[in-house]
Design a protein around this motif. Structure first.
Motif, PDB file in Angstrom:
ATOM      1  N   LEU A  44       0.834  -1.197   0.000  1.00  0.00           N
ATOM      2  CA  LEU A  44       0.000   0.000   0.000  1.00  0.00           C
ATOM      3  C   LEU A  44       0.876   1.256   0.000  1.00  0.00           C
ATOM      4  CD1 LEU A  44      -2.877   1.122   0.101  1.00  0.00           C
ATOM      5  CD2 LEU A  44      -2.812   0.909   2.601  1.00  0.00           C
ATOM      6  N   GLY A  45       1.956   1.234   0.777  1.00  0.00           N
ATOM      7  CA  GLY A  45       2.886   2.358   0.793  1.00  0.00           C
ATOM      8  C   GLY A  45       3.548   2.579  -0.552  1.00  0.00           C
ATOM      9  N   VAL A  46       3.898   1.495  -1.238  1.00  0.00           N
ATOM     10  CA  VAL A  46       4.499   1.584  -2.571  1.00  0.00           C
ATOM     11  C   VAL A  46       3.523   2.219  -3.554  1.00  0.00           C
ATOM     12  CG1 VAL A  46       5.189   0.179  -4.570  1.00  0.00           C
ATOM     13  CG2 VAL A  46       6.193  -0.263  -2.317  1.00  0.00           C
ATOM     14  N   MET A  47       2.266   1.777  -3.517  1.00  0.00           N
ATOM     15  CA  MET A  47       1.254   2.355  -4.406  1.00  0.00           C
ATOM     16  C   MET A  47       1.109   3.854  -4.156  1.00  0.00           C
ATOM     17  SD  MET A  47      -0.386   0.279  -6.568  1.00  0.00           S
ATOM     18  CE  MET A  47      -2.008   1.024  -6.733  1.00  0.00           C
ATOM     19  N   VAL A  48       1.052   4.223  -2.902  1.00  0.00           N
ATOM     20  CA  VAL A  48       0.896   5.637  -2.548  1.00  0.00           C
ATOM     21  C   VAL A  48       2.113   6.434  -3.001  1.00  0.00           C
ATOM     22  CG1 VAL A  48       0.766   7.250  -0.608  1.00  0.00           C
ATOM     23  CG2 VAL A  48      -0.712   5.225  -0.656  1.00  0.00           C
ATOM     24  N   ALA A  49       3.310   5.873  -2.825  1.00  0.00           N
ATOM     25  CA  ALA A  49       4.532   6.560  -3.241  1.00  0.00           C
ATOM     26  C   ALA A  49       4.545   6.786  -4.753  1.00  0.00           C
ATOM     27  CB  ALA A  49       5.758   5.757  -2.814  1.00  0.00           C
ATOM     28  N   ILE A  50       4.183   5.772  -5.522  1.00  0.00           N
ATOM     29  CA  ILE A  50       4.122   5.913  -6.980  1.00  0.00           C
ATOM     30  C   ILE A  50       3.130   7.008  -7.357  1.00  0.00           C
ATOM     31  CG2 ILE A  50       3.423   4.788  -9.141  1.00  0.00           C
ATOM     32  CD1 ILE A  50       4.404   2.133  -7.899  1.00  0.00           C
ATOM     33  N   LEU A  51       2.001   7.014  -6.706  1.00  0.00           N
ATOM     34  CA  LEU A  51       0.952   7.980  -7.047  1.00  0.00           C
ATOM     35  C   LEU A  51       1.345   9.407  -6.668  1.00  0.00           C
ATOM     36  CD1 LEU A  51      -2.098   5.788  -6.086  1.00  0.00           C
ATOM     37  CD2 LEU A  51      -1.656   6.740  -8.358  1.00  0.00           C
ATOM     38  N   THR A  52       2.102   9.585  -5.597  1.00  0.00           N
ATOM     39  CA  THR A  52       2.576  10.938  -5.296  1.00  0.00           C
ATOM     40  C   THR A  52       3.557  11.400  -6.366  1.00  0.00           C
ATOM     41  OG1 THR A  52       4.346  10.137  -3.830  1.00  0.00           O
ATOM     42  CG2 THR A  52       2.228  10.698  -2.812  1.00  0.00           C
ATOM     43  N   GLY A  53       4.388  10.478  -6.867  1.00  0.00           N
ATOM     44  CA  GLY A  53       5.279  10.822  -7.964  1.00  0.00           C
ATOM     45  C   GLY A  53       4.528  11.199  -9.219  1.00  0.00           C
ATOM     46  N   GLN A  54       3.371  10.615  -9.390  1.00  0.00           N
ATOM     47  CA  GLN A  54       2.517  10.888 -10.537  1.00  0.00           C
ATOM     48  C   GLN A  54       1.571  12.072 -10.303  1.00  0.00           C
ATOM     49  OE1 GLN A  54       1.642   9.078 -13.803  1.00  0.00           O
ATOM     50  NE2 GLN A  54       3.862   8.989 -13.521  1.00  0.00           N
ATOM     51  N   ARG A  55       1.738  12.759  -9.192  1.00  0.00           N
ATOM     52  CA  ARG A  55       0.906  13.920  -8.834  1.00  0.00           C
ATOM     53  C   ARG A  55      -0.558  13.531  -8.679  1.00  0.00           C
ATOM     54  NH1 ARG A  55       2.098  18.816 -12.786  1.00  0.00           N
ATOM     55  NH2 ARG A  55       0.885  19.868 -11.141  1.00  0.00           N
ATOM     56  N   ARG A  56      -0.808  12.317  -8.173  1.00  0.00           N
ATOM     57  CA  ARG A  56      -2.184  11.839  -8.014  1.00  0.00           C
ATOM     58  C   ARG A  56      -2.431  11.396  -6.571  1.00  0.00           C
ATOM     59  NH1 ARG A  56      -5.437  11.117 -12.384  1.00  0.00           N
ATOM     60  NH2 ARG A  56      -6.983  11.128 -10.698  1.00  0.00           N
ATOM     61  N   GLY A  57      -2.182  12.326  -5.654  1.00  0.00           N
ATOM     62  CA  GLY A  57      -2.484  12.052  -4.264  1.00  0.00           C
ATOM     63  C   GLY A  57      -3.956  11.778  -4.021  1.00  0.00           C
ATOM     64  N   ASP A  58      -4.816  12.316  -4.897  1.00  0.00           N
ATOM     65  CA  ASP A  58      -6.252  12.039  -4.773  1.00  0.00           C
ATOM     66  C   ASP A  58      -6.532  10.558  -4.940  1.00  0.00           C
ATOM     67  OD1 ASP A  58      -7.562  12.181  -8.044  1.00  0.00           O
ATOM     68  OD2 ASP A  58      -5.451  12.448  -7.567  1.00  0.00           O
ATOM     69  N   ALA A  59      -5.863   9.928  -5.911  1.00  0.00           N
ATOM     70  CA  ALA A  59      -6.050   8.497  -6.146  1.00  0.00           C
ATOM     71  C   ALA A  59      -5.481   7.683  -4.988  1.00  0.00           C
ATOM     72  CB  ALA A  59      -5.393   8.088  -7.460  1.00  0.00           C
ATOM     73  N   ALA A  60      -4.365   8.154  -4.427  1.00  0.00           N
ATOM     74  CA  ALA A  60      -3.785   7.486  -3.262  1.00  0.00           C
ATOM     75  C   ALA A  60      -4.772   7.469  -2.102  1.00  0.00           C
ATOM     76  CB  ALA A  60      -2.490   8.172  -2.851  1.00  0.00           C
ATOM     77  N   SER A  61      -5.446   8.580  -1.887  1.00  0.00           N
ATOM     78  CA  SER A  61      -6.407   8.636  -0.782  1.00  0.00           C
ATOM     79  C   SER A  61      -7.640   7.789  -1.075  1.00  0.00           C
ATOM     80  CB  SER A  61      -6.803  10.087  -0.495  1.00  0.00           C
ATOM     81  OG  SER A  61      -7.415  10.693  -1.615  1.00  0.00           O
ATOM     82  N   ASN A  62      -8.062   7.721  -2.337  1.00  0.00           N
ATOM     83  CA  ASN A  62      -9.181   6.850  -2.691  1.00  0.00           C
ATOM     84  C   ASN A  62      -8.836   5.388  -2.453  1.00  0.00           C
ATOM     85  OD1 ASN A  62     -11.263   8.587  -3.492  1.00  0.00           O
ATOM     86  ND2 ASN A  62     -10.357   8.897  -5.503  1.00  0.00           N
ATOM     87  N   LEU A  63      -7.608   5.010  -2.807  1.00  0.00           N
ATOM     88  CA  LEU A  63      -7.168   3.637  -2.574  1.00  0.00           C
ATOM     89  C   LEU A  63      -7.178   3.329  -1.081  1.00  0.00           C
ATOM     90  CD1 LEU A  63      -5.947   0.967  -3.564  1.00  0.00           C
ATOM     91  CD2 LEU A  63      -3.689   2.055  -3.423  1.00  0.00           C
ATOM     92  N   PHE A  64      -6.647   4.235  -0.276  1.00  0.00           N
ATOM     93  CA  PHE A  64      -6.638   4.033   1.167  1.00  0.00           C
ATOM     94  C   PHE A  64      -8.064   3.892   1.703  1.00  0.00           C
ATOM     95  CE2 PHE A  64      -6.529   5.747   5.547  1.00  0.00           C
ATOM     96  CZ  PHE A  64      -5.648   4.839   6.115  1.00  0.00           C
ATOM     97  N   LYS A  65      -8.956   4.705   1.189  1.00  0.00           N
ATOM     98  CA  LYS A  65     -10.350   4.644   1.628  1.00  0.00           C
ATOM     99  C   LYS A  65     -10.973   3.294   1.313  1.00  0.00           C
ATOM    100  CE  LYS A  65     -14.819   6.968   0.983  1.00  0.00           C
ATOM    101  NZ  LYS A  65     -15.506   8.112   0.322  1.00  0.00           N
ATOM    102  N   HIS A  66     -10.718   2.773   0.100  1.00  0.00           N
ATOM    103  CA  HIS A  66     -11.315   1.491  -0.283  1.00  0.00           C
ATOM    104  C   HIS A  66     -10.696   0.329   0.477  1.00  0.00           C
ATOM    105  CE1 HIS A  66     -12.737   3.632  -4.071  1.00  0.00           C
ATOM    106  NE2 HIS A  66     -13.827   3.130  -3.536  1.00  0.00           N
ATOM    107  N   VAL A  67      -9.387   0.386   0.694  1.00  0.00           N
ATOM    108  CA  VAL A  67      -8.698  -0.695   1.400  1.00  0.00           C
ATOM    109  C   VAL A  67      -9.156  -0.780   2.848  1.00  0.00           C
ATOM    110  CG1 VAL A  67      -6.440  -1.374   2.320  1.00  0.00           C
ATOM    111  CG2 VAL A  67      -6.673  -0.780  -0.090  1.00  0.00           C
TER     112      VAL A  67
END
Length: 261
Positions: A44-67
């Protein structure tokens, strides 16, 4: 998360034509990372890290919410601590503006559940730890065999303030001082963020660093593949696929040189 909160904090930096979050695809990517032996919190941390690099922190938070949607509060708190740590570690490598939407998004999950505080072991304060010394030790451990000693030398010679910040804050306090992840896990987060960012030179260096710390080629190949797919979804394709065989050979050659010194 209310629409007002999302628009003010989580979605504030997102382009209007950004690719929409797709739950099934993101959960599939998470499972792919777990399939090569990653713990759930690290994946989960890896996914979030990739998404911050991609400027998609919104998607990171959605993933956290669903998980966390079907988890009890204690599990949510544990995962929050891991994701919070991943965002903190990624932040100097991808930039604060790219990580803040993810920070606010995972905060929103806790606020929606009525969780007001998190008990976790914090880093020691600056009076109790010599983070400059820790930074030097951590940096040497990470970059051993990477083969770019000249980078640190140039920064120390010409940019002493940046060099001190790099040693003291990034590799001392954030990376070396982590109470959540081991150094190998920290570097897994770092390389994931940098790959997601598309910084090819640094991605190669940190891939070798991760290998040197014991992260398998299979895990690194999977991180790169998932990052490539996330970038394609985000309409920002990455510049290259990492040549892991070549990087492994380069690392082996540098380690052999060190062994003979």
């Amino acid at each position: 998360m209310s629409e007002d909160f999302a628009s003010r904090y989580t979605l504030a930096n997102i382009p209007r034509n950004a690719a929409p979050y797709q739950t099934v695809r993101f959960l599939d990517w998470l499972e792919r990372l777990k399939s090569v032996g990653m713990r759930h919190d690290i994946a989960l941390g890896v996914m979030v890290a990739i998404l911050t690099g991609q400027r998609r922190g919104d998607a990171a938070s959605n993933l956290f919410k669903h998980v966390t949607a079907v988890q009890n509060d204690e599990i949510v708190k544990e995962l929050f601590v891991a994701v919070r740590e991943a965002i903190a570690i990624a932040s100097p490598f991808v930039g604060l503006p790219n990580t803040m939407p993810a920070n606010f998004g995972i905060i929103a999950v806790l606020k929606d559940r009525g969780i007001a505080s998190i008990e976790s072991k914090s880093r020691a304060n600056f009076a109790k730890e010599d983070y400059e010394k820790i930074g030097h030790t951590t940096s040497q451990a990470i970059y051993r065999g990477v083969g770019n000693k000249e980078v640190g030398q140039m920064l120390a010679q010409y940019m002493p303030d940046f060099s001190t910040y790099n040693t003291f804050s990034i590799f001392g306090y954030l990376c070396g001082g982590s109470t959540v992840f081991s150094l190998a896990e920290v570097e897994t987060i770092v390389v994931s963020a940098i790959i997601g960012l598309g910084a090819t030179r640094q991605a190669r260096s940190h891939t070798k660093a991760a290998m040197q710390l014991g992260i398998s080629v299979e895990i690194l190949s999977t991180i790169d593949a998932v990052a490539q797919q996330i970038a394609a979804w985000n309409k920002t394709p990455l510049p290259e696929v990492l040549d892991l065989a070549q990087l492994r050979n380069e690392l082996s050659s540098e380690l052999e040189k060190l062994a003979t010194c």
